[in-house]
Design an enzyme around this catalytic site. Sequence first.
Site, short mmCIF file in Angstrom:
data_model
loop_
_atom_site.label_atom_id
_atom_site.label_comp_id
_atom_site.label_asym_id
_atom_site.label_seq_id
_atom_site.Cartn_x
_atom_site.Cartn_y
_atom_site.Cartn_z
N CYS A 2 0.84 -1.20 0.00
CA CYS A 2 0.00 0.00 0.00
C CYS A 2 0.88 1.26 0.00
O CYS A 2 1.86 1.33 0.75
CB CYS A 2 -0.95 0.10 1.18
SG CYS A 2 -2.14 -1.23 1.24
N ARG A 28 3.93 -0.38 -4.66
CA ARG A 28 3.57 -0.80 -3.30
C ARG A 28 2.18 -1.47 -3.24
O ARG A 28 1.80 -2.01 -2.22
CB ARG A 28 3.58 0.40 -2.35
CG ARG A 28 4.94 1.06 -2.26
CD ARG A 28 4.89 2.20 -1.26
NE ARG A 28 4.65 1.71 0.07
CZ ARG A 28 5.58 1.36 0.93
NH1 ARG A 28 6.84 1.46 0.60
NH2 ARG A 28 5.27 0.92 2.12
N TRP A 74 -2.87 -2.66 -1.78
CA TRP A 74 -2.61 -4.10 -1.90
C TRP A 74 -3.48 -4.74 -0.84
O TRP A 74 -3.23 -4.59 0.36
CB TRP A 74 -1.13 -4.39 -1.65
CG TRP A 74 -0.75 -5.81 -1.90
CD1 TRP A 74 -0.36 -6.34 -3.10
CD2 TRP A 74 -0.70 -6.87 -0.95
NE1 TRP A 74 -0.09 -7.68 -2.94
CE2 TRP A 74 -0.28 -8.03 -1.64
CE3 TRP A 74 -0.96 -6.97 0.41
CZ2 TRP A 74 -0.12 -9.26 -1.01
CZ3 TRP A 74 -0.82 -8.20 1.04
CH2 TRP A 74 -0.39 -9.32 0.33
N ASN A 100 -1.78 2.20 5.81
CA ASN A 100 -0.92 1.11 5.33
C ASN A 100 -0.57 0.26 6.54
O ASN A 100 -0.11 0.80 7.55
CB ASN A 100 0.35 1.70 4.69
CG ASN A 100 1.41 0.66 4.41
OD1 ASN A 100 1.10 -0.51 4.20
ND2 ASN A 100 2.66 1.07 4.40
N GLY A 101 -0.81 -1.05 6.44
CA GLY A 101 -0.48 -1.92 7.57
C GLY A 101 -1.65 -2.80 7.93
O GLY A 101 -2.59 -2.97 7.14
N GLU A 468 16.33 -18.93 -5.74
CA GLU A 468 16.06 -17.55 -6.12
C GLU A 468 15.61 -17.47 -7.58
O GLU A 468 14.70 -16.71 -7.93
CB GLU A 468 17.31 -16.68 -5.85
CG GLU A 468 17.34 -15.31 -6.52
CD GLU A 468 16.13 -14.43 -6.23
OE1 GLU A 468 15.33 -14.74 -5.34
OE2 GLU A 468 15.97 -13.43 -6.95
N LYS A 472 12.19 -15.74 -9.17
CA LYS A 472 12.15 -14.76 -10.25
C LYS A 472 11.19 -15.22 -11.34
O LYS A 472 10.36 -14.46 -11.83
CB LYS A 472 13.53 -14.55 -10.89
CG LYS A 472 14.50 -13.64 -10.17
CD LYS A 472 14.15 -12.20 -10.09
CE LYS A 472 13.37 -11.84 -8.86
NZ LYS A 472 13.88 -11.98 -7.55
N GLU A 475 7.39 -15.23 -10.07
CA GLU A 475 6.67 -13.99 -9.79
C GLU A 475 6.37 -13.17 -11.02
O GLU A 475 5.38 -12.45 -11.05
CB GLU A 475 7.33 -13.16 -8.67
CG GLU A 475 8.66 -12.57 -8.95
CD GLU A 475 9.25 -11.86 -7.73
OE1 GLU A 475 8.53 -11.41 -6.84
OE2 GLU A 475 10.49 -11.76 -7.70
N HIS A 491 15.98 -38.05 -5.41
CA HIS A 491 15.26 -38.55 -4.23
C HIS A 491 13.75 -38.29 -4.34
O HIS A 491 13.04 -38.37 -3.35
CB HIS A 491 15.82 -37.93 -2.96
CG HIS A 491 17.27 -38.27 -2.74
ND1 HIS A 491 17.68 -39.52 -2.35
CD2 HIS A 491 18.39 -37.54 -2.90
CE1 HIS A 491 18.99 -39.55 -2.26
NE2 HIS A 491 19.46 -38.35 -2.59
N LYS A 585 5.59 -4.66 -3.63
CA LYS A 585 7.03 -4.56 -3.46
C LYS A 585 7.49 -4.89 -2.05
O LYS A 585 8.40 -5.67 -1.85
CB LYS A 585 7.49 -3.17 -3.89
CG LYS A 585 8.99 -2.94 -3.78
CD LYS A 585 9.75 -3.78 -4.78
CE LYS A 585 11.24 -3.59 -4.71
NZ LYS A 585 11.94 -4.73 -5.33
#
Length: 590
Positions: A2, A28, A74, A100-101, A468, A472, A475, A491, A585
């Site tokens: 947000c 955001r 968001w 925001n939060g 990682e 990438k 997302e 395995h 983000k």
Amino acid sequence: MCGIFAYHGHRKNAPELVVEGLKLLEYRGYDSWGIAYKTEKDIEILKRVGKISDFDTKKEKLPEASLAIGHTRWATHGGVNQKNAHPHFTEEKDIVLIHNGIFENYLEIKKYLEKQGHKFKSETDTEVIAHLVEEHMKTHTFEDAIKLATKEIVGRYALVIINKESEKTIGVRKGSPLIVGVGNKEFFIASDIPAFLNYTNKVNYLDDDQMVIIEGNKIKFINTTNNDEIKKRLVEINWKPESAEKGKYPHFMIKEIMEQKETLAKAIEQDPKNIEELAKAIKKAYGTYIVGCGTAGKVGMVGEYLFSKISKKHINFSFGSEFPNYQDFLTEKTLLIAISQSGETADTLEAIEVAKEKGVTIASIVNVESSTMARISDIVIPIKAGPEKAVASTKATTAQLAILTLLAYACDGGVQEGKKLLIDTVSQINDMLNPRYEDYIMKLAKKIKDVESMYIIGRGMNYPIALESAIKLQEVSYIHAEGFAGGELKHGPIALITKGTPVIALVANDDTKSDIISNATEIKSRGGYIIGVSPENHDVFDYWISVPDTGNSSPIVNIIPVQILAYQLAVLRENNPDMPRNLAKSVTVK
Ligand code: M6R
């Protein structure tokens, strides 16, 4: 998570200014947005579902006003729709706010307020705060009502509130960022600096439990726990507004990938005292933990390998969200190293809080130097990557990897050797990042763009890089991607390989090389299509992406072609790589 932006000043185009500023904070949150602006008698509100970047202020003229607040969302509480979009307000729009939060005990307070006759329109936690302030205003001033409300709220938040009766704009923070931009007789309040960088580079940072009150040309700061007025230092920011713009690039993600030529060099140009101080703390500590989330977490995992290999040090890694499970092992001799781009990730901050309670020394390797994490750490190593706007972290990742490499060498008394290796790596990356390299990876992207799944394998310090790589690809391309330690495939996961399944093998020219090649061969025998990211070609590769041979900095060079591939797949699949679905983000909620 947000974006918040408010303007209070003499300009007459506050609504437009706020919309344009919010566009710079869109990373955001981008599922819906809204603004509120003050007219002579009322507060008007405009809310829309969708991206704020789709709103053209030239085509849809906004009215004149000198005070406006805005939010890009968001979603956490309540679905994505106009009702749940911010700003939220009381029934008569007397009190209007953006948030925001997360407000954890909102249901309890909502029940109480409903009994007092308050009616709610949305499913959000935020709307409850507006009503709570209204309730307190029955007996208190606007300012005091907000102070009382914040005492009852449990959670992390940044709030900006206005009301019909006064000319005040009030901001308050606990756990989520809020920064005040100070211009000439005008003020800006935002979750991040780029929103107002076109107007001013002078800022006051709000800390937790602090409130900013702007009225006319005056600004004051209050500690909400004891009501004391606080004198704040005005800080000058030396970012250029262009550093937060796309420039000649179609997306921030590719701009930031290309910037790695410069950002890596900046990361290494650290004040040697920073590196020495943290290396000393690592050597002195009885138990060191690295924490981080998502990509920063994968960087932390690489750290475990780097310290073990280069300085023969045992360092423990934990994801921020898992760290509280280790609290029984913490003492005053423990060191916690937090890794983060934003410095605002709630899970990492919680890990720090848990550690602080046990008297642990806190170090952070962080990009946003003004962030909560940097402000509450005992030792701070800024990674100096500049604003990272794309949701997918790229340049911050490699800068963090460079710092950890340098630290690992410093712990073994070899900081100069580490620096030399990294300087050489930067120069090789400079040669690697050219249009021909991108075109070559694009051929592969076109070939695999419609696959359902792909896998990435790595060993040693390239195992976390396989993880990682998967983040990438997931997302931004939305292709199902998973990373594995090369030795683990046989395995179980090898059952997933069918004819043509793309598998990226991350190869380093070290003692893991022959084993990872064997693992790639095992996969190829089951029909897998092997993409080798490696300094040298090999018969087992169906497609070879060449990377320089940089020894212990192979994680840095190996992730870059995967970043490019992920970006290209996103574009080919018509996804917006800068704003992947369901993501934001910085994740400022637990
Ligand atoms: O700001 P941080 O580095 O603390 O963020 C941690 C993760 O949320 C972040 O790395 C996330 O995984 C990225 N979107 C990955 O590209």
